[in-house]
Design a protein around this motif. Structure first.
Motif, PDB file in Angstrom:
ATOM      1  N   ILE A  92       0.965  -1.043   0.063  1.00  0.00           N
ATOM      2  CA  ILE A  92      -0.005  -0.022  -0.158  1.00  0.00           C
ATOM      3  C   ILE A  92       1.004   1.396  -0.014  1.00  0.00           C
ATOM      4  CG2 ILE A  92      -0.240  -0.377   2.599  1.00  0.00           C
ATOM      5  CD1 ILE A  92      -2.861   1.430   2.317  1.00  0.00           C
ATOM      6  N   GLY A  93       0.500   2.441  -0.796  1.00  0.00           N
ATOM      7  CA  GLY A  93       1.300   3.627  -0.933  1.00  0.00           C
ATOM      8  C   GLY A  93       1.698   3.925  -2.272  1.00  0.00           C
ATOM      9  N   PRO A  94       2.082   5.136  -2.340  1.00  0.00           N
ATOM     10  CA  PRO A  94       2.591   5.410  -3.671  1.00  0.00           C
ATOM     11  C   PRO A  94       3.716   4.694  -4.251  1.00  0.00           C
ATOM     12  CG  PRO A  94       3.022   7.215  -2.100  1.00  0.00           C
ATOM     13  CD  PRO A  94       2.189   6.081  -1.564  1.00  0.00           C
ATOM     14  N   GLY A  95       3.534   4.383  -5.277  1.00  0.00           N
ATOM     15  CA  GLY A  95       4.676   3.661  -6.276  1.00  0.00           C
ATOM     16  C   GLY A  95       5.384   2.343  -5.621  1.00  0.00           C
ATOM     17  N   VAL A  96       4.526   1.604  -4.581  1.00  0.00           N
ATOM     18  CA  VAL A  96       4.930   0.464  -4.188  1.00  0.00           C
ATOM     19  C   VAL A  96       5.103  -0.708  -5.246  1.00  0.00           C
ATOM     20  CG1 VAL A  96       4.700  -1.126  -2.460  1.00  0.00           C
ATOM     21  CG2 VAL A  96       4.561   0.986  -1.744  1.00  0.00           C
ATOM     22  N   ARG A  97       4.073  -0.738  -5.691  1.00  0.00           N
ATOM     23  CA  ARG A  97       3.755  -1.953  -6.844  1.00  0.00           C
ATOM     24  C   ARG A  97       4.677  -1.677  -8.058  1.00  0.00           C
ATOM     25  NH1 ARG A  97      -0.924  -4.801  -5.793  1.00  0.00           N
ATOM     26  NH2 ARG A  97      -2.321  -4.176  -3.941  1.00  0.00           N
ATOM     27  N   LEU A  98       4.786  -0.564  -8.378  1.00  0.00           N
ATOM     28  CA  LEU A  98       5.563  -0.085  -9.494  1.00  0.00           C
ATOM     29  C   LEU A  98       6.903  -0.402  -9.138  1.00  0.00           C
ATOM     30  CD1 LEU A  98       5.897   1.108 -12.392  1.00  0.00           C
ATOM     31  CD2 LEU A  98       5.997   3.120 -11.415  1.00  0.00           C
TER      32      LEU A  98
END
Length: 287
Positions: free
Chosen positions: A249-255
Motif C-alpha cells: 500500500i502506498g505511492p509507487g510500491v507496486r511499480l
C-alpha cells in the motif's frame, strides 16, 4: 461475541489510528505502548466515551524479557485473541561500515525477535479457538534494498521470510498470517523515529556526499496519510480471513516492486545510484 485485537506500537502512526478505528468498529482493543509517558494517549485524544472504553492500554517493551513475560501472562487471562497486529518497530540509519554490530542486534531485537515472542504468546490461544489473524507490519523496505538503511531493510526482509513460513505453519489451524507493506507515509519513523548511531555523524565520512543524496531523495517523497494504512488494517482485522499473504500500500510500491523483479540488476543498480548520487551533484551545481 466482541472480537479482540492486540496492537503493538500504538503510540502514534499506523498503530494509533488502527486502535481507534478498530474501537469505533466495536472491537475490544488491547493497545500496547512502550513509553510510559504516553500511556494516556487515548484518554487525551478527545474520543467518544463509548470508543475510549473499548481501548485497554498495556505497557510493553518488546526488547525486555520481563515485559514480554508480563504480556504472556496478560494474554493468558484474556477470553480470546482474534487478531494480533505487530506494528511496533523503528529504523536505524547509516551505512554498514559505520553502524556498530550492537546496533544491528538492537534493530533485530525490536523488528524481528520481539515480534516472534509476541506471536509465540498468542498462537496457543488462537490455535485452541481454531481462529486467529496475525498481521505483521513490514515495509516496501522488506521487498527492496535501499542504501544507508541496511539494518532496517534486513530486519524487514527477515520479517517477510518469517511471515511466509508462519503462514504455512498456521494455516491448518485456522490462523491466517499477512504482511502489510507500506511505502511512504507520514509517520515518525522517518523523523523522530529514525535512530542514527553516533558513528554515523563522522564529519570525515567517505559517505558524506552519498548521505546528502539519500536524504534529499527521502525528503522529496510525497508521504500519504497513515490513516489509509489504518483503514486497511482495520478492514483486515474485521474480515473473516486473510486471503492474501501480502498487502502492499502506498505511492509507487507496486511499480517499484515490479521494476525490481523485471529490470536486469545492472540497469536497476545504475538507475538507483545515478538518482541518489546524481541528485546531490545536480543540487550542488544549482547553488
Amino acid at each position: 461475541m466482541q472480537p479482540t485485537v492486540v496492537i503493538t506500537g500504538a503510540t502514534s502512526g499506523f498503530g494509533y489510528h488502527t486502535a481507534i478505528k478498530c474501537a469505533e468498529k466495536g472491537m475490544k482493543v488491547i493497545a500496547t505502548i512502550r513509553n510510559e509517558k504516553k500511556l494516556k494517549v487515548f484518554q487525551q485524544a478527545g474520543l467518544e466515551k463509548s470508543v475510549e472504553e473499548k481501548i485497554e492500554v498495556w505497557r510493553l517493551d518488546v526488547t525486555k524479557e520481563a515485559s514480554i513475560e508480563d504480556f504472556k501472562n496478560s494474554v493468558a487471562k484474556l477470553e480470546r485473541v482474534d487478531v494480533l497486529i505487530n506494528n511496533a518497530g523503528f529504523a536505524i540509519g547509516g551505512f554498514l561500515e559505520q553502524v556498530p554490530i550492537k546496533d544491528y542486534r538492537r534493530q533485530f531485537e525490536t523488528n524481528v525477535f520481539g515480534i516472534i515472542q509476541l506471536i509465540q504468546a498468542v498462537v496457543p490461544k488462537m490455535r485452541k479457538q481454531k481462529f486467529g489473524k496475525i498481521i505483521n507490519v513490514s515495509s516496501v523496505s522488506g521487498l527492496i534494498g535501499f542504501p544507508g538503511l541496511s539494518a532496517y531493510v534486513s530486519s524487514k526482509h527477515a520479517l517477510e521470510g518469517l511471515s511466509e513460513s508462519l503462514r504455512f505453519e498456521l494455516k491448518p489451524f485456522g490462523i491466517d498470517v499477512a504482511l502489510i507493506e507500506p511505502g511512504s507515509f507520514e509517520t515518525n519513523i522517518w523523523s523522530s523515529g529514525m535512530d542514527l548511531p553516533t558513528a554515523v555523524y563522522d564529519p570525515k565520512s567517505p559517505y558524506e556526499e552519498y548521505v546528502k543524496g539519500i536524504w534529499k531523495a527521502l525528503n522529496r517523497e510525497d508521504r500519504e496519510d497513515p490513516r489509509k494504512v489504518a483503514d486497511l488494517m482495520t478492514k483486515l482485522a474485521l474480515s473473516e480471513s486473510l486471503k492474501k499473504l501480502r498487502y502492499p500500500i502506498g505511492p509507487g510500491v507496486r511499480l517499484n516492486v515490479f521494476l525490481k523483479n523485471t529490470l536486469p540488476w545492472r540497469l536497476l543498480e545504475k538507475v538507483v545510484l545515478s538518482n541518489l548520487l546524481g541528485t546531490h551533484k545536480k543540487g550542488s551545481e544549482e547553488k
